[in-house]
Design an enzyme around this catalytic site. Structure first.
Site, short mmCIF file in Angstrom:
data_model
loop_
_atom_site.label_atom_id
_atom_site.label_comp_id
_atom_site.label_asym_id
_atom_site.label_seq_id
_atom_site.Cartn_x
_atom_site.Cartn_y
_atom_site.Cartn_z
N ASN A 139 0.82 -1.22 0.00
CA ASN A 139 0.00 0.00 0.00
C ASN A 139 0.85 1.27 0.00
OD1 ASN A 139 1.03 0.02 2.58
ND2 ASN A 139 -0.95 0.07 3.64
N HIS A 141 3.32 2.02 2.19
CA HIS A 141 3.80 2.53 3.48
C HIS A 141 5.32 2.39 3.61
CE1 HIS A 141 3.17 -1.55 5.83
NE2 HIS A 141 4.37 -1.52 5.31
#
Length: 241
Positions: A139, A141
């Site tokens: 995602n 991060h």
């Protein structure tokens, strides 16, 4: 916006070689400074090469200082799959690094805010980060700086994205609470003299695609590396979108 130093290597092994070379070069120039290496699967190849270089006498990891990037709240080094367990298994243990030379989050503490302050203070006391070695989540991060995170944070506690919780299960043989994390902030990453990102495999293509675009957005935290003065990206061919 700075130019990204993008290095596309044939496979995971050559990617890890190239990233390790840059870390080794930095360690030779700044042997007693502060380093931050991510735990998890992707950086392991790089960490193992550093240990090999240490054992051959090319670098001395025992002179350097280290700070943990992130941790699952509620876990510690005794929990297999924790970030600290990765670092102790792959780096601190094999290189016989003294416990006084690394700082980690006491993620079972009842006062996690104190843990954030302690990490910030440790970094400040050592003159900031010389180098940070990062992986990237599917995602986008960095550490546990999840989509939507403020780029102004230093160490902080965060609710973990459902993607991170789901992907994170692979690290554990039993069910553990993966709802919260504690992490160094994006400000720490931006203030590090050198930032290295390693990413491999098809699952990282979306994150890398966003990084290679011009747009910096906290919906894909990895894109903040475009604002870093000295960021080096090492990926394998499969991770290239």
């Amino acid at each position: 916006m700075t130019t990204l130093n993008l290095n596309v290597l044939a496979d995971y092994e050559t990617m890890s070689d190239a990233a390790a070379e840059l870390v080794i070069e930095t360690l030779k120039k700044a042997p007693e400074n502060l380093y931050c290496f991510a735990g998890g699967d992707t950086p392991v190849g790089t960490l193992r090469r550093l240990v090999t270089a240490h054992k051959k006498g090319e670098i001395d990891l025992q002179k350097a200082y280290f700070v943990e990037l992130d941790e699952w709240v509620g876990l510690d080094g005794n929990d297999k799959g924790s970030c600290l367990n990765y670092l102790e298994t792959e780096l601190f243990g094999p290189a016989e690094i003294d416990a006084t030379h690394y700082h980690y989050f006491q993620a079972k503490s009842v006062n996690l805010e104190n843990e954030c302050r302690a990490a910030n203070a440790f970094i400040e006391a050592h003159g900031g980060l010389e180098l940070v070695l990062l992986g990237v989540g599917v995602n986008g991060h960095l550490g546990f700086n999840e989509p939507g995170v403020s780029f102004e944070n230093y160490a902080h506690i965060i609710d973990l994205d459902s993607t991170t919780q789901n992907v994170g299960q692979k690290y554990f043989s039993k069910e553990v609470d993966r709802t919260k994390g504690i992490t160094l902030g994006i400000k720490h990453i931006l203030e590090a003299k050198t930032a290295i990102l390693v990413a491999n495999g098809e699952k990282k293509q979306a994150a890398i695609a966003h990084l290679l675009e011009e747009k910096v957005t906290n919906e894909w935290p990895v894109t903040v590396l475009r604002k870093h003065d000295n960021a080096h990206i090492f990926i394998d061919e499969i991770a290239l979108p």
